[in-house]
Design a protein around this motif. Structure first.
Motif, PDB file in Angstrom:
ATOM      1  N   PRO A  40       0.794  -1.231   0.000  1.00  0.00           N
ATOM      2  CA  PRO A  40       0.000   0.000   0.000  1.00  0.00           C
ATOM      3  C   PRO A  40       0.827   1.282   0.000  1.00  0.00           C
ATOM      4  CG  PRO A  40      -0.236  -1.166   2.076  1.00  0.00           C
ATOM      5  CD  PRO A  40       0.578  -2.031   1.177  1.00  0.00           C
ATOM      6  N   ASP A  41       2.088   1.184   0.372  1.00  0.00           N
ATOM      7  CA  ASP A  41       2.926   2.384   0.396  1.00  0.00           C
ATOM      8  C   ASP A  41       3.868   2.472  -0.801  1.00  0.00           C
ATOM      9  OD1 ASP A  41       4.479   0.250   1.169  1.00  0.00           O
ATOM     10  OD2 ASP A  41       5.470   1.287   2.819  1.00  0.00           O
ATOM     11  N   GLY A  42       3.697   1.597  -1.795  1.00  0.00           N
ATOM     12  CA  GLY A  42       4.524   1.655  -3.000  1.00  0.00           C
ATOM     13  C   GLY A  42       4.161   2.884  -3.819  1.00  0.00           C
ATOM     14  N   ALA A  43       5.121   3.406  -4.568  1.00  0.00           N
ATOM     15  CA  ALA A  43       4.865   4.592  -5.393  1.00  0.00           C
ATOM     16  C   ALA A  43       3.755   4.304  -6.403  1.00  0.00           C
ATOM     17  CB  ALA A  43       6.135   5.037  -6.104  1.00  0.00           C
ATOM     18  N   SER A  69      -6.562   8.633  -1.420  1.00  0.00           N
ATOM     19  CA  SER A  69      -5.822   9.801  -1.900  1.00  0.00           C
ATOM     20  C   SER A  69      -4.324   9.590  -1.688  1.00  0.00           C
ATOM     21  CB  SER A  69      -6.281  11.062  -1.165  1.00  0.00           C
ATOM     22  OG  SER A  69      -6.011  10.934   0.224  1.00  0.00           O
ATOM     23  N   ILE A  70      -3.547  10.427  -2.363  1.00  0.00           N
ATOM     24  CA  ILE A  70      -2.100  10.434  -2.150  1.00  0.00           C
ATOM     25  C   ILE A  70      -1.683  11.859  -1.822  1.00  0.00           C
ATOM     26  CG2 ILE A  70      -1.561   8.393  -3.528  1.00  0.00           C
ATOM     27  CD1 ILE A  70      -0.824  10.158  -5.859  1.00  0.00           C
ATOM     28  N   ASP A  71      -0.639  11.966  -0.998  1.00  0.00           N
ATOM     29  CA  ASP A  71      -0.182  13.296  -0.610  1.00  0.00           C
ATOM     30  C   ASP A  71       0.910  13.783  -1.566  1.00  0.00           C
ATOM     31  OD1 ASP A  71       2.261  12.082   0.188  1.00  0.00           O
ATOM     32  OD2 ASP A  71       1.616  11.957   2.281  1.00  0.00           O
ATOM     33  N   ARG A  72       1.391  14.978  -1.324  1.00  0.00           N
ATOM     34  CA  ARG A  72       2.388  15.597  -2.205  1.00  0.00           C
ATOM     35  C   ARG A  72       3.656  14.756  -2.330  1.00  0.00           C
ATOM     36  NH1 ARG A  72       3.404  20.508  -4.299  1.00  0.00           N
ATOM     37  NH2 ARG A  72       1.963  21.710  -3.053  1.00  0.00           N
ATOM     38  N   ALA A  73       4.151  14.232  -1.210  1.00  0.00           N
ATOM     39  CA  ALA A  73       5.378  13.417  -1.246  1.00  0.00           C
ATOM     40  C   ALA A  73       5.169  12.152  -2.078  1.00  0.00           C
ATOM     41  CB  ALA A  73       5.822  13.065   0.172  1.00  0.00           C
ATOM     42  N   GLU A  74       4.006  11.522  -1.940  1.00  0.00           N
ATOM     43  CA  GLU A  74       3.705  10.323  -2.722  1.00  0.00           C
ATOM     44  C   GLU A  74       3.585  10.655  -4.208  1.00  0.00           C
ATOM     45  OE1 GLU A  74       1.194   7.498   0.313  1.00  0.00           O
ATOM     46  OE2 GLU A  74       0.220   9.345  -0.376  1.00  0.00           O
ATOM     47  N   CYS A  75       3.006  11.814  -4.523  1.00  0.00           N
ATOM     48  CA  CYS A  75       2.924  12.256  -5.926  1.00  0.00           C
ATOM     49  C   CYS A  75       4.309  12.458  -6.509  1.00  0.00           C
ATOM     50  CB  CYS A  75       2.133  13.565  -6.041  1.00  0.00           C
ATOM     51  SG  CYS A  75       0.367  13.375  -5.909  1.00  0.00           S
ATOM     52  N   GLU A  76       5.179  13.113  -5.746  1.00  0.00           N
ATOM     53  CA  GLU A  76       6.544  13.352  -6.216  1.00  0.00           C
ATOM     54  C   GLU A  76       7.286  12.044  -6.454  1.00  0.00           C
ATOM     55  OE1 GLU A  76       8.168  16.008  -3.265  1.00  0.00           O
ATOM     56  OE2 GLU A  76       6.988  17.710  -4.012  1.00  0.00           O
ATOM     57  N   GLN A  77       7.108  11.065  -5.557  1.00  0.00           N
ATOM     58  CA  GLN A  77       7.763   9.765  -5.724  1.00  0.00           C
ATOM     59  C   GLN A  77       7.209   9.037  -6.947  1.00  0.00           C
ATOM     60  OE1 GLN A  77      10.420   8.794  -4.018  1.00  0.00           O
ATOM     61  NE2 GLN A  77      10.576   6.942  -5.254  1.00  0.00           N
ATOM     62  N   GLY A 120     -12.217   7.973 -11.404  1.00  0.00           N
ATOM     63  CA  GLY A 120     -11.509   7.579 -12.615  1.00  0.00           C
ATOM     64  C   GLY A 120     -10.010   7.671 -12.468  1.00  0.00           C
ATOM     65  N   MET A 121      -9.313   7.351 -13.551  1.00  0.00           N
ATOM     66  CA  MET A 121      -7.860   7.400 -13.559  1.00  0.00           C
ATOM     67  C   MET A 121      -7.424   8.772 -14.073  1.00  0.00           C
ATOM     68  SD  MET A 121      -5.117   4.652 -15.034  1.00  0.00           S
ATOM     69  CE  MET A 121      -5.395   4.882 -16.759  1.00  0.00           C
ATOM     70  N   ASN A 122      -6.591   9.427 -13.270  1.00  0.00           N
ATOM     71  CA  ASN A 122      -6.142  10.783 -13.615  1.00  0.00           C
ATOM     72  C   ASN A 122      -4.630  10.825 -13.713  1.00  0.00           C
ATOM     73  OD1 ASN A 122      -8.771  12.238 -13.343  1.00  0.00           O
ATOM     74  ND2 ASN A 122      -8.636  11.310 -11.312  1.00  0.00           N
ATOM     75  N   THR A 123      -4.125  11.589 -14.665  1.00  0.00           N
ATOM     76  CA  THR A 123      -2.686  11.789 -14.814  1.00  0.00           C
ATOM     77  C   THR A 123      -2.195  12.682 -13.684  1.00  0.00           C
ATOM     78  OG1 THR A 123      -2.875  11.573 -17.211  1.00  0.00           O
ATOM     79  CG2 THR A 123      -0.869  12.621 -16.371  1.00  0.00           C
ATOM     80  N   VAL A 124      -1.051  12.327 -13.122  1.00  0.00           N
ATOM     81  CA  VAL A 124      -0.443  13.110 -12.039  1.00  0.00           C
ATOM     82  C   VAL A 124       0.614  14.009 -12.664  1.00  0.00           C
ATOM     83  CG1 VAL A 124       0.909  12.986  -9.923  1.00  0.00           C
ATOM     84  CG2 VAL A 124      -0.882  11.290 -10.356  1.00  0.00           C
ATOM     85  N   GLU A 125       0.529  15.274 -12.356  1.00  0.00           N
ATOM     86  CA  GLU A 125       1.488  16.245 -12.905  1.00  0.00           C
ATOM     87  C   GLU A 125       2.199  16.973 -11.774  1.00  0.00           C
ATOM     88  OE1 GLU A 125      -0.821  18.730 -15.464  1.00  0.00           O
ATOM     89  OE2 GLU A 125      -1.269  17.097 -16.848  1.00  0.00           O
ATOM     90  N   GLU A 126       3.401  17.449 -12.084  1.00  0.00           N
ATOM     91  CA  GLU A 126       4.143  18.229 -11.093  1.00  0.00           C
ATOM     92  C   GLU A 126       3.392  19.511 -10.790  1.00  0.00           C
ATOM     93  OE1 GLU A 126       8.473  18.388 -11.354  1.00  0.00           O
ATOM     94  OE2 GLU A 126       8.263  17.155 -13.164  1.00  0.00           O
ATOM     95  N   SER A 127       3.454  19.901  -9.506  1.00  0.00           N
ATOM     96  CA  SER A 127       2.754  21.132  -9.146  1.00  0.00           C
ATOM     97  C   SER A 127       3.704  22.285  -8.886  1.00  0.00           C
ATOM     98  CB  SER A 127       1.901  20.899  -7.899  1.00  0.00           C
ATOM     99  OG  SER A 127       2.671  20.364  -6.867  1.00  0.00           O
TER     100      SER A 127
END
Length: 127
Positions: A40-43, A69-77, A120-127
């Motif tokens: 569950p904690d995998g990128a 949900s995923i947090d900012r650190a998880e998004c970056e990873q 749905g499935m959403n693309t994750v982008e850098e913020s």
């Protein structure tokens, strides 16, 4: 990509329900599944490809009314690992609502039935 669906859960974790749903959806859409990571904690939990496009998908499942949900650190990873794989980073969050009378969970689902909801499935982008 995904809407409300009832799922009869055999003895699997809540997190596994979300992974299984996305896996089934991708397979039915003709994606090749290259890797499944149930941690569950995998990128990311699923690495899949179709039509020369590779996607790495983070999947989080929460008890309804919360949405995974995923947090900012998880998004970056996720973005970092996706860049290394030359994959598009994506995220799917689920809300799982028990349809059983008890509406509670213990360590395993013991055959409970759930309604899975997602945006749905959403693309994750850098913020």
């Amino acid at each position: 990509m995904m809407m409300d669906q009832k799922i009869q859960a055999p003895d699997v974790s809540l997190h596994g329900l979300g992974i299984g749903y996305v896996y089934s959806q991708l397979s039915s859409e003709g994606h090749t599944i290259f890797e499944v990571n149930t941690a569950p904690d995998g990128a990311y939990q699923i690495l899949a490809g179709k039509d020369d496009e590779l996607v790495s998908i983070a999947i989080r499942t929460a008890h309804y009314p919360d949405m995974g949900s995923i947090d900012r650190a998880e998004c970056e990873q996720l973005i970092k690992e996706s860049e290394q794989l030359d994959a598009v980073p994506c995220f799917v969050g689920f809300a799982a609502r028990s349809l059983n009378a008890s509406d509670t969970l213990a360590g395993s689902n013991g055959g409970e039935e759930y309604q899975m909801s997602s945006n749905g499935m959403n693309t994750v982008e850098e913020s």
